[in-house]
Design a protein around this motif. Structure first.
Motif: not given
Length: 534
Positions: A272, A275-276, A279-280
């Motif tokens: 997580a 992937w975070t 994405g950021g």
């Protein structure tokens, strides 16, 4: 070295020295007391202070936002990575006039924020800082990320095995290895923001002025050459110091590290947290880079289709601004940029070849000389062209070649920086073997060196073309009214009131952006070094 030295002596040192001489000489006597007089004025001290602190703030903000992006591009493999790398590089080769125009469409009167929430940020320092982050994001991502991708991750993994936490291992192993690259990127960002002109001119309004903007105001509007000369020398000294420190950090980085193939260090994100982070970074690219460009395109359409683009073809609709139809600026810019690219390739290629064959302090000084046009006031160079190249044997003031010469000065450093690592990587024993087999030096270069550096030469040509296309500081002085370039045409349109002028400025900026974007995408396809480092 003779041709590059002669080129810089005639078209760089001579015009700059002439401006300084006119400003600091009276009746043949140097008036060095003018330094104290100029620097003691409160308004000049305010300009110096704003130039310094906005450059520091822009550098810090750019590092804060771009370093996570550098990590993502260095360590993660995800679909569309190469296209996204080219996208984040587009702002760096965009003319500063276009950058300012894009943020004006986003943050200015009638911009997206104004329409949605009634908020305007133009004529504020935040608009300047955000535009500087937009412009310099790629410098950090590609300089730091290029090195980060080549660091062996097993060193950090070994520290973890020995008991270090994730942050401790990064701080004790990776950060010291990255420090020279981070310092080099920070210095380049500081250099570009310290000498900012087009962005501050368009977004800052009359309340904000950097050294470059003030030099332009003192030269073009007030004709106060003594003040302009003092400020030029102050900027010259500051830029020289920045470039000296930058050269030291680059040499330290080159000697200190053992690097690996970037393909061995990248992987798909997992967990997580990763992937975070991805994405950021994608969200920051969307908001900071893609959104201003998208708003620029939307404003160029103006809700009425291609009306602003059609207006570019009419000289009558622009009779108060141009002697010709604005659309002719596109052809002018392309012709000028092609000639400037050819000049930059010849001068920069010879300079890079000289730097690979010699060593010592003289060569290091020569290398620093090649970088000076990136930081010395382009306004000073442009005005210097007008007052020096006006008599035989160099009576060029009315010649079209003056614009490509000024643009080539900015293109040469990019050619040198692109060609130099590749030329240094060519094994000298290959040339020696060719010579033993009877090849002349020219044939040895054609058969040995050229095939190895051909792609780097194309990349250098692409960068030189892009930066020549967008040169504004010097061109604004020397482009003829009947032959404007795209950046000059955009600035003239923005300087006049009316929705038609504003819309045409957006349309021309969009065309210029698309040309630069296509150039970058082509460069990404022919690059051989996928580390992405400048």
């Amino acid at each position: 070295m003779a041709v590059p030295v002669a080129f810089f002596a005639v078209f760089f040192a001579y015009p700059v020295a002439a401006i300084v001489g006119r400003g600091l000489k009276a009746d043949g006597v140097w008036q060095f007391g003018r330094f104290g007089e100029v620097l003691a004025r409160p308004e000049i001290r305010d300009v110096l202070w704003f130039t310094l602190w906005q450059a520091l703030a822009s550098t810090a903000l750019t590092l804060l936002i771009a370093l996570p992006g550098a990590y993502v591009f260095a360590r993660f493999d995800f679909p569309g990575k190469q296209v996204l790398r080219a996208v984040v590089t587009v702002p760096f080769v965009l003319p500063t006039v276009v950058v300012g125009t894009a943020f004006l469409a986003l943050l200015g009167r009638g911009g997206l924020l104004d329409e949605l929430w009634g908020v305007r940020l133009d004529t504020t320092v935040w608009a300047i800082l955000l535009a500087h982050v937009f412009f310099n994001y790629a410098v950090v991502v590609r300089t730091v990320g290029g090195l980060w991708a080549q660091l062996d991750p097993r060193q950090e993994e070994a520290a973890r095995v020995l008991g270090a936490g994730r942050f401790t291992a990064w701080r004790r192993v990776t950060l010291p290895a990255l420090a020279p690259a981070v310092a080099a990127a920070a210095l380049m960002v500081f250099l570009f923001t310290f000498t900012s002109f087009g962005v501050v001119q368009i977004l800052g309004g009359p309340g904000f002025s950097t050294l470059e903007v003030e030099i332009y105001r003192q030269t073009a509007q007030l004709l106060a050459l003594p003040t302009a000369a003092v400020l030029t020398l102050v900027q010259f000294a500051a830029v020289g110091a920045i470039l000296a420190v930058h050269a030291w950090t680059v040499r330290r980085r080159e000697r200190a590290l053992k690097l690996v193939d970037p393909a061995r260090t990248t992987r798909r994100p997992s967990g997580a947290g990763q992937w975070t982070l991805l994405g950021g970074v994608l969200l920051s690219v969307l908001v900071l880079i893609l959104l201003p460009l998208a708003v620029l395109v939307e404003r160029s359409l103006g809700g009425s289709g291609l009306a602003y683009y059609r207006a570019l073809t009419s000289a009558d609709a622009n009779s108060g601004t141009f002697l010709v139809a604005p659309i002719e600026a596109i052809g002018n810019s392309l012709r000028y940029a092609l000639v400037a690219t050819l000049i930059a390739l010849v001068v920069g290629g010879l300079a890079a070849a000289a730097l690979t064959r010699r060593a010592g302090r003289l060569v290091r000084g020569f290398d620093a000389l090649l970088m000076l046009p990136l930081g010395v006031s382009a306004v000073t160079v442009g005005f210097g062209f007008l007052i020096t190249l006006d008599k035989p044997p160099l009576d060029l003031r009315t010649s079209w070649i003056l614009v490509p010469l000024a643009q080539a000065l900015v293109g040469v450093p990019f050619v040198v920086r692109t060609m130099l690592p590749v030329l240094r990587a060519v094994d000298a024993r290959l040339r020696e073997a060719a010579a033993v087999l009877g090849a002349s030096p020219l044939r040895a270069w054609r058969e040995v060196d050229f095939p190895l550096v051909r792609r780097a030469l194309l990349v250098a040509a692409g960068f030189a073309f892009a930066v020549s296309l967008g040169e504004f500081g010097a061109t604004v002085f020397i482009a003829r009214p009947d032959n404007p370039t795209l950046p000059v045409a955009v600035a003239r349109l923005l300087g006049r009131s009316g929705d038609l002028n504003y819309g045409q400025a957006m349309a021309l900026s969009t065309i210029l952006m698309l040309v630069c974007a296509v150039s970058l995408l082509l460069l990404e396809r022919i690059r051989t070094d996928r580390s992405g480092e400048f």
